[in-house]
Motif scaffolding. Structure first.
Motif, short mmCIF file in Angstrom:
data_model
loop_
_atom_site.label_atom_id
_atom_site.label_comp_id
_atom_site.label_asym_id
_atom_site.label_seq_id
_atom_site.Cartn_x
_atom_site.Cartn_y
_atom_site.Cartn_z
N TYR A 1 0.81 -1.21 0.00
CA TYR A 1 0.00 0.00 0.00
C TYR A 1 0.86 1.27 0.00
O TYR A 1 0.48 2.28 -0.60
N LYS A 2 2.02 1.23 0.65
CA LYS A 2 2.90 2.40 0.66
C LYS A 2 3.48 2.67 -0.73
O LYS A 2 3.56 3.82 -1.16
N VAL A 3 3.86 1.60 -1.41
CA VAL A 3 4.40 1.76 -2.76
C VAL A 3 3.32 2.30 -3.69
O VAL A 3 3.55 3.22 -4.47
N ARG A 4 2.12 1.73 -3.59
CA ARG A 4 1.02 2.19 -4.46
C ARG A 4 0.65 3.65 -4.15
O ARG A 4 0.40 4.43 -5.07
N ARG A 5 0.63 4.01 -2.91
CA ARG A 5 0.31 5.39 -2.53
C ARG A 5 1.35 6.35 -3.08
O ARG A 5 1.01 7.40 -3.63
N TYR A 6 2.61 5.99 -2.95
CA TYR A 6 3.69 6.81 -3.47
C TYR A 6 3.58 6.94 -5.00
O TYR A 6 3.71 8.04 -5.55
N ALA A 7 3.32 5.82 -5.67
CA ALA A 7 3.20 5.83 -7.13
C ALA A 7 2.02 6.69 -7.58
O ALA A 7 2.13 7.46 -8.55
N LEU A 8 0.90 6.58 -6.88
CA LEU A 8 -0.27 7.37 -7.26
C LEU A 8 -0.02 8.87 -7.12
O LEU A 8 -0.51 9.67 -7.93
N THR A 9 0.77 9.24 -6.14
CA THR A 9 1.12 10.66 -5.97
C THR A 9 1.84 11.17 -7.21
O THR A 9 1.51 12.24 -7.73
N TRP A 10 2.80 10.41 -7.70
CA TRP A 10 3.55 10.83 -8.89
C TRP A 10 2.74 10.68 -10.16
O TRP A 10 2.94 11.43 -11.12
N TYR A 11 1.80 9.75 -10.18
CA TYR A 11 0.92 9.60 -11.34
C TYR A 11 0.01 10.82 -11.46
O TYR A 11 -0.20 11.34 -12.56
N GLU A 12 -0.52 11.27 -10.34
CA GLU A 12 -1.38 12.45 -10.34
C GLU A 12 -0.64 13.70 -10.80
O GLU A 12 -1.23 14.61 -11.38
#
Length: 66
Positions: free
Chosen positions: A22-33
């Motif tokens: 979940y931490k990796v996905r959260r971090y990735a979503l931040t940069w995707y946005e």
């Protein structure tokens, strides 16, 4: 020349080894946005966590009778 996309993806690949999903996905979503990561990058991240599905396994669920 510095590439923010390559930097973030390298960071994410390292995170995958030590951080929870979940931490990796959260971090990735931040940069995707922020439009640093692309759809292809997100698919790569997803493929790391996607369960290995054996397409040759055609067993059907067993019904229990009482």
């Amino acid at each position: 020349m510095f590439s923010m996309n390559k930097f973030v993806m390298r960071t994410i690949r390292q995170m995958m080894k030590y951080e929870s999903e979940y931490k990796v996905r959260r971090y990735a979503l931040t940069w995707y946005e922020k439009e640093v990561l692309t759809d292809e990058d997100m698919l790569e991240i997803e493929s790391f966590y996607a369960p290995m599905i054996d397409e040759s396994d055609t067993t059907e669920p067993v019904e229990e009778t009482v």
